[in-house]
Design a protein around this motif. Sequence first.
Motif, PDB file in Angstrom:
ATOM      1  N   GLN A  86      37.591 110.214 124.221  1.00 23.19           N
ATOM      2  CA  GLN A  86      37.608 108.353 124.099  1.00 23.19           C
ATOM      3  C   GLN A  86      36.918 107.737 123.561  1.00 23.19           C
ATOM      4  O   GLN A  86      36.257 106.567 124.517  1.00 23.19           O
ATOM      5  N   THR A  87      36.788 108.211 122.170  1.00 28.17           N
ATOM      6  CA  THR A  87      35.816 107.543 121.212  1.00 28.17           C
ATOM      7  C   THR A  87      36.447 106.639 120.116  1.00 28.17           C
ATOM      8  O   THR A  87      37.818 107.372 119.998  1.00 28.17           O
ATOM      9  N   THR A  88      36.545 105.891 119.058  1.00 25.37           N
ATOM     10  CA  THR A  88      37.091 105.549 117.918  1.00 25.37           C
ATOM     11  C   THR A  88      36.913 106.233 116.848  1.00 25.37           C
ATOM     12  O   THR A  88      36.028 107.146 116.834  1.00 25.37           O
ATOM     13  N   VAL A  89      38.118 106.742 115.839  1.00 22.57           N
ATOM     14  CA  VAL A  89      38.401 107.388 114.883  1.00 22.57           C
ATOM     15  C   VAL A  89      38.770 106.224 114.148  1.00 22.57           C
ATOM     16  O   VAL A  89      39.676 105.349 114.047  1.00 22.57           O
ATOM     17  N   THR A  90      38.451 106.030 112.703  1.00 25.57           N
ATOM     18  CA  THR A  90      39.010 105.193 111.595  1.00 25.57           C
ATOM     19  C   THR A  90      40.839 105.468 111.528  1.00 25.57           C
ATOM     20  O   THR A  90      41.047 106.737 111.750  1.00 25.57           O
ATOM     21  N   GLU A 105      45.592 102.685 120.146  1.00 26.40           N
ATOM     22  CA  GLU A 105      45.956 101.150 120.685  1.00 26.40           C
ATOM     23  C   GLU A 105      45.018 100.850 118.709  1.00 26.40           C
ATOM     24  O   GLU A 105      43.924 101.577 118.851  1.00 26.40           O
ATOM     25  N   GLN A 106      44.865  99.881 118.149  1.00 28.58           N
ATOM     26  CA  GLN A 106      44.312  99.800 117.270  1.00 28.58           C
ATOM     27  C   GLN A 106      44.036  98.560 116.626  1.00 28.58           C
ATOM     28  O   GLN A 106      44.253  97.847 117.197  1.00 28.58           O
ATOM     29  N   SER A 107      42.923  98.250 116.245  1.00 27.82           N
ATOM     30  CA  SER A 107      42.343  97.490 115.524  1.00 27.82           C
ATOM     31  C   SER A 107      42.050  97.040 113.838  1.00 27.82           C
ATOM     32  O   SER A 107      42.758  98.019 113.883  1.00 27.82           O
ATOM     33  N   VAL A 108      41.362  96.469 113.364  1.00 33.43           N
ATOM     34  CA  VAL A 108      41.803  96.362 111.974  1.00 33.43           C
ATOM     35  C   VAL A 108      41.213  97.900 111.108  1.00 33.43           C
ATOM     36  O   VAL A 108      42.127  98.505 109.923  1.00 33.43           O
ATOM     37  N   GLU A 131      39.925 100.983 112.637  1.00 35.31           N
ATOM     38  CA  GLU A 131      40.190 101.831 114.002  1.00 35.31           C
ATOM     39  C   GLU A 131      41.254 102.041 115.429  1.00 35.31           C
ATOM     40  O   GLU A 131      41.963 101.387 115.441  1.00 35.31           O
ATOM     41  N   VAL A 132      41.281 102.950 115.836  1.00 28.72           N
ATOM     42  CA  VAL A 132      42.088 103.976 116.579  1.00 28.72           C
ATOM     43  C   VAL A 132      42.069 104.254 117.846  1.00 28.72           C
ATOM     44  O   VAL A 132      40.205 104.595 117.079  1.00 28.72           O
TER      45      VAL A 132
END
Length: 492
Positions: free
Chosen positions: A65-69, A91-94, A96-97
């Motif tokens: 449950q950590t973010t990845v690029t 879900e994603q940001s600019v 990161e996923v």
Amino acid sequence: MRPELDVAAPLREALIAADFTYDRVAEAIGDDAHRALGRNETLPALRRTTSGAPLDTLVRLFLLQTTVTRDEADRALPGLVDRLCNAGLLEQSVSEVAARTDCRPYAATGNGEDRDLWVVSDLTPGLDGAPVAVGPDHVLGISSASTSLAQLTMREPVGSALDLGTGCGVQALHLAGHATRVVATDVNARALWMTRLNAALNEVEVDVRDGSFFEPVAGERFDLIATNPPFVISPATGERLVYRDSGLPGDRVVEHIVRTGPEHLSDGGWLQVLANWAILDGQPWDERLASWLRDDCDALVVQRETLDPASYVELWLKDSGHHGGPQYAARYDTWLSWLEETGIEGVGFGWINVRRGGGGRHDLQEWPYDVEQPIGPAVRAWGEAVTDLRGLSDDDLLATTLRAREDVQQETVGRPGAEDPEAIVLRQQRGFRRARTADTVEAAFLGACDGDLPVGALLGALGSLLQRDEAELRATYLPVVRELVAEGFLTT
């Protein structure tokens, strides 16, 4: 097609391409990290998954449950990131996923065949000790309870099977491996969504239905019903977690299922329940549960564990993420006070196995000791022994040839050099791994059961050898022989 079902096939392809299986993940992160993850600690596995390869990325994304690029996510899930975000799995940001759901590899064994499965559920709460209270519609993933039920459930081929209160659908996936038709029910809309997704992800057919208890299958019968119902015994505070709280008082949910479930079984069909039950002040647990059982059904009930009220409350407050929270002490006190007022002095945990038809043999036993897993075959063997003994007169039994199970061993206890042992223990090495004390006649009889001579001839030979009256031996030991067959020490 729903967005989540539309992505099931390509997601499956990506998981297979990355070799995202239970065995491969365990190998990749190593034994220490695997055990740490079982304790909800992620750091050892994070240190082992830094390569950016698809397998490492999927482990970090879903299990840790950590973010990845975004680049790492695209390599692991080519062409799927946006679609999985739209379906509610990511879900994603600019740049990161992150995962919005867990997607966990799972190994299932049944019918002599190993299967690699994947199970989508809500994210695991409490990783690395972070207190996270789960929502009322939280869908639990693979847990010790679901694994216990999977090991309890019989895996012989059947025509129809029901997963009652399916949750994320893991029992339905197991049942689909040996049942021609599988129905899964739940009252939680989110659970039904995940069950449909998991069925599609694993390419199995499951008839998923919305509804409470047996309402969605009214008038239908099944060869096998497996259920891990919301059995937690808790006060009605209005904070119901659907995956564990039924909304019924005490252990009424389990009683209701045990009493009404046989109406939905075909003749010879089995209902297998993983459950909690209240142990009331002044009433033996087995006496109380025996009152739930029908006279036209055989039943094997095994109490595996008991917890005192304080330990029970602590367990489930931690499960819901309330341990250490601002209302922890108040919740603890409210729950504990309710148990005391209700006269509940403990909570039992175990297995209830009911077979429709037969002569109504009810065996209720406490067995907190180690058993062989999966235990389902041993439950079926108990049912076969009950069938073999039913209607068998003493004369029939005397003419029957029996064989001692190969795994039964004899242990003697006594002073070194003593002529006779102080105690003889007969112990199974497989199945329930039962143990029972025996006298010299019982031990000698068991040792002589090699499938050659019938029971009557063996008792006659023992009478001559021990200079005991044969009629007296028969009267004393025929009931013991029946017990040895019922408990699995002897087979017909």
